[in-house]
Design an enzyme around this catalytic site. Structure first.
Site, short mmCIF file in Angstrom:
data_model
loop_
_atom_site.label_atom_id
_atom_site.label_comp_id
_atom_site.label_asym_id
_atom_site.label_seq_id
_atom_site.Cartn_x
_atom_site.Cartn_y
_atom_site.Cartn_z
N LYS A 76 0.79 -1.23 0.00
CA LYS A 76 0.00 0.00 0.00
C LYS A 76 0.83 1.29 0.00
O LYS A 76 0.37 2.32 -0.48
CB LYS A 76 -0.93 0.01 1.22
CG LYS A 76 -2.13 -0.92 1.07
CD LYS A 76 -3.08 -0.38 0.03
CE LYS A 76 -4.33 -1.21 -0.07
NZ LYS A 76 -5.34 -0.61 -0.97
N ASP A 108 -9.21 -0.65 6.11
CA ASP A 108 -9.27 -1.92 6.83
C ASP A 108 -7.91 -2.27 7.42
O ASP A 108 -7.74 -3.34 7.98
CB ASP A 108 -9.72 -3.04 5.88
CG ASP A 108 -11.23 -3.15 5.76
OD1 ASP A 108 -11.91 -2.83 6.74
OD2 ASP A 108 -11.71 -3.54 4.69
#
Length: 373
Positions: A76, A108
């Protein structure tokens, strides 16, 4: 449903033979150079696993191991760092004050941690909304990046809504990795950031003697941002080999599979799944055209299959949680069981095919492997 698609009730699966001819624009060429200039940058490993190739009756299987990327246990940071860089550069170009900003997002797990890490390194602040069900250790990892964390008593989509509301305050910017009409520029930059992963794969496969590139790439999918980046990379080639692209989702949250089946983006009611970071009910608005145009196939898998895949990868020396192991579980589901030969043919796989599995996070991400793709 398209007349070119097939949906087999025995397995949550859909194939789309025309996808390999679809074309789109590539990501900006300067993305990889930006990442290469970061202090902690190094290409993540591409690991060949011959035993999986033998098991599945294909030529070669490689796993792109994202268990350590720019100091974090998931891919990410590629998207967060590029998007924040573009955001700050645009503000400076527009003559806006260079004072501290608060970067707001919902997550999340790993996207929020990546935004928080980027903010801390750049002297900015971060405010991260986490939905119900996120493991306490995931929230603690975000707090350790000196971010404010707000726990939301609801699902991921509700956390996104509240983050967007909070970002309306002065000196705040929403850095969200899902898009909707009216909010698309920053999610687009996040997707561009992921392109470095694909560029590395091309270079690494060439070094391994697979000059043409992969015959299939299997991608874990939540809202579809990573899949958008992969589609954009491989479907922007005007000539040369175009691999098959397979998306893999939890059966409890198969919004992309259902949207492809219906031919339009739809929301689904999500259930509980250990693949918590893939537990997303609505495809990203900017991802959808790429998913609809460029995905060859989609499959939904059970938690038990993902857990088995994670254990098998661990035994082979690859750290991967349930989300990262989903591509292996999806490929197994497609290539085994009733109807497997038809599915193998639909993907163009044979005994010499080269397959790349995107293991998008390691077990260190947190116990429930949350990654919100």
């Amino acid at each position: 449903m398209s007349e070119n698609a097939s949906f087999l009730p025995a397995l949550p699966w859909l194939a789309r033979p025309s996808a390999r001819t679809w074309r789109c624009a590539p990501a900006p060429v300067e993305v990889q150079g930006f990442h290469a200039a970061l202090p902690d940058y190094a290409p993540t490993p591409l690991i060949e696993l011959p035993s999986l190739a033998a098991e599945l009756g294909i030529g070669r299987v490689f796993v792109k191991d994202e268990s350590c990327r720019l100091g974090l246990p998931a891919f990410k940071a590629l998207g967060a760092s590029w998007a924040v860089h573009r955001t700050l550069a645009e503000r400076a170009a527009n003559g806006m004050e260079a004072g501290p900003l608060t970067l707001v997002t919902a997550t999340d797990g790993n996207h929020g941690r990546a935004v928080a890490r980027t903010a801390r390194l750049l002297g900015q602040q971060a405010h991260v909304f986490v939905p119900q069900g996120v493991h306490p250790q995931a929230a603690a990892a975000i707090l350790a990046e000196e971010a404010k964390v707000t726990e939301v008593p609801g699902p991921y989509d509700e956390a996104v809504r509240l983050a967007a509301e909070a970002a309306a305050a002065p000196d705040t910017v929403l850095v969200q990795d899902t898009a909707w009409p009216g909010y698309e520029r920053i999610p687009g930059w996040i997707v561009e950031g992921y392109s470095t992963l694909c560029t590395e794969i091309d270079e690494q496969l060439t070094a391994e003697g697979a000059v043409e590139g992969p015959d299939l790439v299997a991608i874990p999918v939540g809202v579809g941002s990573l899949a958008q980046a992969v589609v954009a990379h491989y479907r922007s080639r005007l000539s040369g080999w175009a691999p098959a692209l397979l998306s893999v989702e939890p059966q409890a949250a198969a919004c992309v599979l259902e949207s492809l089946r219906l031919g339009e983006p739809v929301g689904v009611t999500t259930g509980e799944t250990t693949m918590a970071g893939l537990n997303c009910g609505t495809p990203s608005s900017i991802a959808w055209p790429y998913l609809q145009g460029g995905l060859d196939a989609a499959v939904a898998i059970a938690d038990a299959d993902s857990a088995r895949a994670a254990g098998d990868l661990a035994a082979l020396g690859v750290s991967s949680g349930p989300c990262g192991a989903a591509p292996l579980a999806g490929l197994r589901a497609v290539l085994t069981g009733a109807g497997a030969e038809k599915r193998r043919t639909a993907l163009g796989l044979d005994a010499v095919s080269v397959v790349v599995l995107l293991s998008t996070e390691g077990t260190a991400a947190n116990p429930h492997s949350v990654i919100d793709h």
